[in-house]
Design a protein around this motif. Structure first.
Motif, PDB file in Angstrom:
ATOM      1  N   ASN A 177      38.202 -26.888  57.779  1.00  0.00           N
ATOM      2  CA  ASN A 177      38.641 -28.227  58.160  1.00  0.00           C
ATOM      3  C   ASN A 177      38.913 -29.085  56.934  1.00  0.00           C
ATOM      4  O   ASN A 177      38.584 -28.731  55.809  1.00  0.00           O
ATOM      5  CB  ASN A 177      37.605 -28.901  59.053  1.00  0.00           C
ATOM      6  N   SER A 178      39.533 -30.240  57.190  1.00  0.00           N
ATOM      7  CA  SER A 178      39.609 -31.273  56.175  1.00  0.00           C
ATOM      8  C   SER A 178      38.261 -31.981  56.169  1.00  0.00           C
ATOM      9  O   SER A 178      37.671 -32.206  57.217  1.00  0.00           O
ATOM     10  CB  SER A 178      40.720 -32.272  56.509  1.00  0.00           C
ATOM     11  N   SER A 179      37.750 -32.299  55.011  1.00  0.00           N
ATOM     12  CA  SER A 179      36.430 -32.923  54.942  1.00  0.00           C
ATOM     13  C   SER A 179      36.464 -34.315  55.559  1.00  0.00           C
ATOM     14  O   SER A 179      37.489 -34.975  55.609  1.00  0.00           O
ATOM     15  CB  SER A 179      35.959 -33.013  53.485  1.00  0.00           C
ATOM     16  N   GLY A 180      35.313 -34.716  56.069  1.00  0.00           N
ATOM     17  CA  GLY A 180      35.196 -36.065  56.622  1.00  0.00           C
ATOM     18  C   GLY A 180      35.034 -36.058  58.129  1.00  0.00           C
ATOM     19  O   GLY A 180      35.278 -35.061  58.796  1.00  0.00           O
ATOM     20  N   PRO A 181      34.603 -37.193  58.680  1.00  0.00           N
ATOM     21  CA  PRO A 181      34.396 -37.301  60.128  1.00  0.00           C
ATOM     22  C   PRO A 181      35.687 -37.026  60.898  1.00  0.00           C
ATOM     23  O   PRO A 181      36.779 -37.309  60.437  1.00  0.00           O
ATOM     24  CB  PRO A 181      33.961 -38.774  60.300  1.00  0.00           C
ATOM     25  N   GLY A 182      35.532 -36.460  62.078  1.00  0.00           N
ATOM     26  CA  GLY A 182      36.678 -36.177  62.919  1.00  0.00           C
ATOM     27  C   GLY A 182      37.353 -34.868  62.630  1.00  0.00           C
ATOM     28  O   GLY A 182      38.365 -34.531  63.253  1.00  0.00           O
ATOM     29  N   HIS A 183      36.833 -34.104  61.682  1.00  0.00           N
ATOM     30  CA  HIS A 183      37.420 -32.807  61.342  1.00  0.00           C
ATOM     31  C   HIS A 183      36.333 -31.732  61.382  1.00  0.00           C
ATOM     32  O   HIS A 183      35.939 -31.195  60.352  1.00  0.00           O
ATOM     33  CB  HIS A 183      38.073 -32.835  59.964  1.00  0.00           C
ATOM     34  N   PRO A 184      35.829 -31.406  62.556  1.00  0.00           N
ATOM     35  CA  PRO A 184      34.768 -30.398  62.636  1.00  0.00           C
ATOM     36  C   PRO A 184      35.294 -28.989  62.362  1.00  0.00           C
ATOM     37  O   PRO A 184      36.479 -28.703  62.527  1.00  0.00           O
ATOM     38  CB  PRO A 184      34.299 -30.514  64.092  1.00  0.00           C
ATOM     39  N   PHE A 212      35.281 -23.796  69.942  1.00  0.00           N
ATOM     40  CA  PHE A 212      34.262 -24.836  69.991  1.00  0.00           C
ATOM     41  C   PHE A 212      34.228 -25.591  68.666  1.00  0.00           C
ATOM     42  O   PHE A 212      34.279 -24.978  67.594  1.00  0.00           O
ATOM     43  CB  PHE A 212      32.876 -24.222  70.238  1.00  0.00           C
ATOM     44  N   ASN A 213      34.122 -26.921  68.741  1.00  0.00           N
ATOM     45  CA  ASN A 213      33.835 -27.728  67.563  1.00  0.00           C
ATOM     46  C   ASN A 213      32.343 -27.631  67.283  1.00  0.00           C
ATOM     47  O   ASN A 213      31.523 -28.018  68.123  1.00  0.00           O
ATOM     48  CB  ASN A 213      34.225 -29.183  67.800  1.00  0.00           C
ATOM     49  N   LEU A 214      31.965 -27.113  66.134  1.00  0.00           N
ATOM     50  CA  LEU A 214      30.547 -26.970  65.833  1.00  0.00           C
ATOM     51  C   LEU A 214      29.874 -28.337  65.769  1.00  0.00           C
ATOM     52  O   LEU A 214      30.432 -29.302  65.231  1.00  0.00           O
ATOM     53  CB  LEU A 214      30.358 -26.209  64.525  1.00  0.00           C
ATOM     54  N   TRP A 215      28.680 -28.414  66.306  1.00  0.00           N
ATOM     55  CA  TRP A 215      27.946 -29.680  66.452  1.00  0.00           C
ATOM     56  C   TRP A 215      27.001 -29.943  65.281  1.00  0.00           C
ATOM     57  O   TRP A 215      26.139 -30.800  65.347  1.00  0.00           O
ATOM     58  CB  TRP A 215      27.154 -29.653  67.759  1.00  0.00           C
ATOM     59  N   PHE A 216      27.198 -29.185  64.199  1.00  0.00           N
ATOM     60  CA  PHE A 216      26.392 -29.351  62.985  1.00  0.00           C
ATOM     61  C   PHE A 216      27.289 -29.038  61.799  1.00  0.00           C
ATOM     62  O   PHE A 216      28.423 -28.555  61.967  1.00  0.00           O
ATOM     63  CB  PHE A 216      25.182 -28.411  63.004  1.00  0.00           C
ATOM     64  N   ASP A 217      26.804 -29.309  60.606  1.00  0.00           N
ATOM     65  CA  ASP A 217      27.554 -28.995  59.389  1.00  0.00           C
ATOM     66  C   ASP A 217      27.216 -27.565  58.982  1.00  0.00           C
ATOM     67  O   ASP A 217      26.122 -27.305  58.456  1.00  0.00           O
ATOM     68  CB  ASP A 217      27.180 -29.973  58.275  1.00  0.00           C
ATOM     69  N   PRO A 218      28.114 -26.609  59.180  1.00  0.00           N
ATOM     70  CA  PRO A 218      27.797 -25.200  58.886  1.00  0.00           C
ATOM     71  C   PRO A 218      27.779 -24.872  57.401  1.00  0.00           C
ATOM     72  O   PRO A 218      27.476 -23.737  57.034  1.00  0.00           O
ATOM     73  CB  PRO A 218      28.913 -24.448  59.593  1.00  0.00           C
ATOM     74  N   ALA A 219      28.124 -25.866  56.558  1.00  0.00           N
ATOM     75  CA  ALA A 219      28.078 -25.655  55.114  1.00  0.00           C
ATOM     76  C   ALA A 219      26.792 -26.199  54.496  1.00  0.00           C
ATOM     77  O   ALA A 219      26.499 -25.921  53.333  1.00  0.00           O
ATOM     78  CB  ALA A 219      29.281 -26.319  54.441  1.00  0.00           C
ATOM     79  N   ASN A 229      30.690 -30.251  76.158  1.00  0.00           N
ATOM     80  CA  ASN A 229      30.609 -31.183  75.030  1.00  0.00           C
ATOM     81  C   ASN A 229      31.400 -30.767  73.791  1.00  0.00           C
ATOM     82  O   ASN A 229      31.789 -31.637  72.998  1.00  0.00           O
ATOM     83  CB  ASN A 229      29.139 -31.380  74.632  1.00  0.00           C
ATOM     84  N   TYR A 230      31.646 -29.466  73.623  1.00  0.00           N
ATOM     85  CA  TYR A 230      32.200 -29.026  72.347  1.00  0.00           C
ATOM     86  C   TYR A 230      33.389 -28.077  72.453  1.00  0.00           C
ATOM     87  O   TYR A 230      33.976 -27.727  71.425  1.00  0.00           O
ATOM     88  CB  TYR A 230      31.091 -28.363  71.506  1.00  0.00           C
ATOM     89  N   MET A 231      33.766 -27.661  73.655  1.00  0.00           N
ATOM     90  CA  MET A 231      34.911 -26.765  73.761  1.00  0.00           C
ATOM     91  C   MET A 231      36.198 -27.512  73.483  1.00  0.00           C
ATOM     92  O   MET A 231      36.462 -28.562  74.074  1.00  0.00           O
ATOM     93  CB  MET A 231      34.975 -26.113  75.148  1.00  0.00           C
TER      94      MET A 231
END
Length: 278
Positions: A108-115, A134-141, A254-256
């Motif tokens: 993704n592009s870094s920053g909010p709204g880009h999961p 799915f948009n991951l609901w945590f920071d995987p990095a 919530n995340y699909m």
């Protein structure tokens, strides 16, 4: 003096752990591209795949499997990872009629709204249009997370940490991946043409090399042409119970971000047959 002795002892113990840890990559996989290995403080082998403009990287299992439970911990690319794709998947090969079970992480592009988007997919006889994203609901990095595939004669289950997020069920009369042995793969590659906002955001190569870390690989599986490992009864008949179906519905609600069974543009002649059976 006591503090210094304890510090030296800690280093010795850490080195001893690393030396005695089971090197799962070296024993079980072939590698391609820039692949580095090391050990963390607990003695677990950590494998780093690197991507730059010259090439990606990956590892694939020596063994072929027919059903099993497979998991690994991954720590993804921090910051702007748009256009990159990190994978953990099973595949019977590259031919037109191949089978495959995918967990693909689209940067993704870094920053909010880009999961980071997790793309789950099942290919049967070369047909792979069965994605749930799915948009991951945590920071995987930020830390390691555990990603699991369970594949048995009844269903294919996808799990993130302790939460099941998808079940791809076997139905009578509908093709299912049940006869083609598959190798386990992990890869990091340039997916600019489709990964981030359908290819609209390319890789920023000024941030290269991009690195993904893998550790704590686990497999309990049936080896093609051989026996199943002990404990296979734990996954061979595994299906979701009511509470686990609840986590699937939670993830969908919530995340699909994409469901092939709702993509009428892609299937103008009607949705795949399994879509009406869930």
């Amino acid at each position: 003096m006591a503090r210094r002795f304890l510090a030296v002892l800690a280093v010795v113990l850490a080195l001893s752990q690393a030396a005695s840890a089971k090197p799962w990559l070296d024993e079980k996989f072939n590698t391609d591209g820039t692949v580095r290995t090391g050990y963390d403080a607990s003695g677990q082998q950590v494998v780093t795949l690197s991507l730059d403009q010259r090439s990606g990287a990956g590892f694939n299992s020596d063994e072929q499997y027919l059903y099993g439970e497979f998991s690994i911990q991954m720590k993804l690319i921090p910051g702007n990872s748009a256009g990159t794709v990190s994978c953990f998947y099973l595949s019977s090969g590259d031919g037109d009629g191949h089978d495959e079970i995918d967990m693909e992480f689209m940067g993704n592009s870094s920053g909010p709204g880009h999961p980071v988007v997790l793309n789950t997919n099942v290919w049967v006889n070369g047909d792979g249009k069965k994605e749930h994203q799915f948009n991951l609901w945590f920071d995987p990095a930020a830390d390691f997370h555990t990603y699991t595939i369970i594949w048995n004669p009844e269903n294919i289950l996808f799990k993130v940490d302790d939460l099941f997020i998808r079940s791809f069920k076997r139905f009578d009369g509908i093709p299912y991946t049940s006869s083609k042995p598959m190798r386990l793969h992990a890869t990091l590659w340039d997916g600019s043409f489709w990964a981030t906002e359908k290819g609209k955001v390319p890789i920023d190569w000024s941030n290269a090399p991009f690195n993904v870390l893998y550790r704590n690989y686990y497999a309990n599986a049936c080896v093609s042409g051989g026996a199943c490992h002990s404990g296979s009864d734990g996954w061979m008949n595994r299906q979701l119970d009511g509470a686990e179906w609840g986590t699937v519905k939670w993830a969908e609600r919530n995340y699909m971000s994409y469901n092939y069974c709702e993509d009428g543009y892609r299937f103008p002649q009607g949705f795949p047959a399994e879509c009406s059976r869930y």
